[in-house]
Design a protein around this motif. Structure first.
Motif, PDB file in Angstrom:
ATOM      1  N   GLY A 130      -0.769  -4.715   8.861  1.00 18.30           N
ATOM      2  CA  GLY A 130      -1.674  -3.715   8.772  1.00 18.30           C
ATOM      3  C   GLY A 130      -0.971  -2.350   8.486  1.00 18.30           C
ATOM      4  O   GLY A 130       0.371  -1.943   8.774  1.00 18.30           O
ATOM      5  N   ALA A 131      -1.955  -1.302   8.609  1.00 19.72           N
ATOM      6  CA  ALA A 131      -1.349   0.123   8.408  1.00 19.72           C
ATOM      7  C   ALA A 131      -0.365   0.641   9.573  1.00 19.72           C
ATOM      8  O   ALA A 131      -0.888   0.276  10.835  1.00 19.72           O
ATOM      9  CB  ALA A 131      -2.659   1.201   8.332  1.00 19.72           C
TER      10      ALA A 131
ATOM     11  N   GLY B 230      -0.052  -2.931   4.647  1.00 23.85           N
ATOM     12  CA  GLY B 230      -0.823  -1.824   4.644  1.00 23.85           C
ATOM     13  C   GLY B 230      -0.188  -0.352   4.577  1.00 23.85           C
ATOM     14  O   GLY B 230       0.979  -0.161   4.393  1.00 23.85           O
TER      15      GLY B 230
ATOM     16  N   SER C 110      -0.522 -10.885   6.513  1.00 24.85           N
ATOM     17  CA  SER C 110      -0.982  -9.421   6.637  1.00 24.85           C
ATOM     18  C   SER C 110      -0.271  -8.701   7.579  1.00 24.85           C
ATOM     19  O   SER C 110      -0.412  -9.066   8.621  1.00 24.85           O
ATOM     20  CB  SER C 110      -2.613  -9.598   6.952  1.00 24.85           C
ATOM     21  OG  SER C 110      -3.415  -8.435   7.005  1.00 24.85           O
TER      22      SER C 110
ATOM     23  N   SER D 135       0.666  -1.267   0.140  1.00 27.22           N
ATOM     24  CA  SER D 135       0.180  -0.061  -0.070  1.00 27.22           C
ATOM     25  C   SER D 135       0.617   1.286   0.107  1.00 27.22           C
ATOM     26  O   SER D 135       1.888   1.152   0.210  1.00 27.22           O
ATOM     27  CB  SER D 135      -0.858   0.012   1.146  1.00 27.22           C
ATOM     28  OG  SER D 135      -1.762  -1.118   1.279  1.00 27.22           O
TER      29      SER D 135
ATOM     30  N   PHE E 177      -0.246  -8.911   2.299  1.00 26.89           N
ATOM     31  CA  PHE E 177      -0.771  -7.574   2.212  1.00 26.89           C
ATOM     32  C   PHE E 177       0.042  -6.847   3.052  1.00 26.89           C
ATOM     33  O   PHE E 177       0.335  -7.131   4.335  1.00 26.89           O
ATOM     34  CB  PHE E 177      -2.190  -7.435   2.594  1.00 26.89           C
ATOM     35  CG  PHE E 177      -2.736  -5.923   3.001  1.00 26.89           C
ATOM     36  CD1 PHE E 177      -3.077  -5.380   1.777  1.00 26.89           C
ATOM     37  CD2 PHE E 177      -2.825  -5.618   3.809  1.00 26.89           C
ATOM     38  CE1 PHE E 177      -3.599  -4.010   1.825  1.00 26.89           C
ATOM     39  CE2 PHE E 177      -3.372  -4.222   4.374  1.00 26.89           C
ATOM     40  CZ  PHE E 177      -3.500  -3.642   3.087  1.00 26.89           C
TER      41      PHE E 177
END
Length: 363
Positions: free
Chosen positions: A162-163, A144, A160, A126, A142
């Motif tokens: 996260g942000a 973030g 994953s 991202s 993923f």
């Protein structure tokens, strides 16, 4: 890929004897080892099964008589299990992830990738994310917004991040690791039944059932250097500050670390352990499988909690704990021994009651 006995010995810092030019293509247990494989018989208990296999070379224990075992060569480390870590590192074939960026990966133009980063199929990175040099982002991972991953990190498939999660160098995450979800933090408008029960140790008082309102997580997760996480393990964001994991800590499969928790350096958290929110865990702590730590407690440095232990209150440094509720292992062992003796004790008491009853009637 093959290595000579001499190369393997040098890589693990051990001595080698015999035909050290022999080539090794892999390792195996003694009974199933084939020619070209090195048998792992690092304890005398396993040496007898060498004759069931066809290995010509073995990793043994210091001082072992490898000739008497019918071998052509041997590696003799002074700490065999530690040497095993070097052998497995040398022979690990990896996951087969290819270098470069796969055409199906989605990478935001505002993300920053260091030199030599590998990004697998269908991975997403991202905006604002920073990926350190030499890192591997596996398939379907993923990362973030504004997350940071240190150099030399390795994310297997379906990880994953996260942000705003910050991770140090050489991080390893196995399949299904999840970092940076909101903490499990909810509150009621008035005093809840749970709060009442906690204050009174059972009585809910006049508290009425109410709906739960979520407390959003404004913090993130900060992880130090050389941390590893096993499959399906999770760490929640902090409420205001970050949830933290210290350098060198190793986390097994299906471990959960709650919001605001602080885990120290070089800890070992085994499978299905759970750390409650806002709990602080010191350095070099070992939590065995299925250990549970209540929220808002402090665990001192070098504490060891045996498998299945449930810790409900603070533990001073250096303690070894066991049981539910947790007590010092020596005390818990005595309690267990007493419980095992309880049926016999009850039978003895019943027999004495009969004797006393007969005596009373005779009088």
């Amino acid at each position: 890929m093959t290595y000579s006995v001499q190369q393997i010995a040098k890589a693990v810092g051990a001595s080698a004897e015999g035909d050290i030019a022999l080539k090794v293509r892999g390792v195996a247990e003694p009974a199933s080892a084939q020619r070209g494989e090195m048998a792992l018989a690092m304890d005398p208990r396993y040496a007898s099964s060498l004759s069931d296999g066809a290995a010509e070379v073995a990793m043994l224990w210091e001082g072992a008589d490898w000739r008497a075992l019918g071998l052509k060569a041997a590696i003799l480390p002074n700490r065999p299990r530690y040497a095993l870590s070097g052998v497995t590192r040398l022979l690990d074939k990896g996951q087969g992830f290819k270098p470069g960026i796969h055409p199906t990966a989605v990478i935001d133009p505002d993300a920053t990738l260091g030199d030599g980063v590998s990004v697998g199929p269908l991975a997403v990175i991202s905006a604002g994310a920073m990926i350190g040099a030499g890192s591997v982002i596996g398939p379907l991972c993923f990362v973030g917004v504004d997350a940071s991953l240190g150099e030399g990190s390795f994310l297997r498939e379906h990880v994953s991040i996260g942000a705003r999660v910050t991770i140090g160098p050489r991080f390893i995450a196995q399949s299904g690791v999840r970092l940076g979800g909101d903490g499990f933090s909810f509150v009621t408008a008035e005093l809840s039944t749970v709060e009442s029960a906690r204050q009174t140790l059972g009585d809910q008082g006049d508290a009425a059932p109410q709906p739960w309102t979520r407390i959003h997580s404004l913090g993130a997760v900060t992880i130090g250097a050389d941390v590893e996480m096993g499959m399906g393990s999770t760490i929640d964001n902090g409420t205001i500050r970050d949830t933290q994991v210290g350098d060198g800590t190793k986390i097994d499969n299906l471990v959960h670390i709650g919001h605001n928790a602080v885990i120290g350096k070089n800890c070992l958290l085994c499978g299905q352990a759970g750390v409650g929110g806002s709990t602080r865990v010191g350095d070099n702590v070992v939590l065995g499988g299925q250990v549970g730590l209540a929220d808002n407690i402090t665990i001192g440095d070098r504490v060891i909690a045996g498998g299945g232990t449930i810790v409900l209150s603070n533990v001073p440094e250096g303690r070894t704990m066991l049981g539910y509720p947790a007590t010092q292992m020596s005390k818990q062992t005595e309690i267990y021994k007493s419980l095992r003796r309880l049926p016999k004790l009850l039978r003895d008491v019943a027999a004495l009651q009969k004797v006393v009853s007969k005596t009373d009637k005779a009088d």
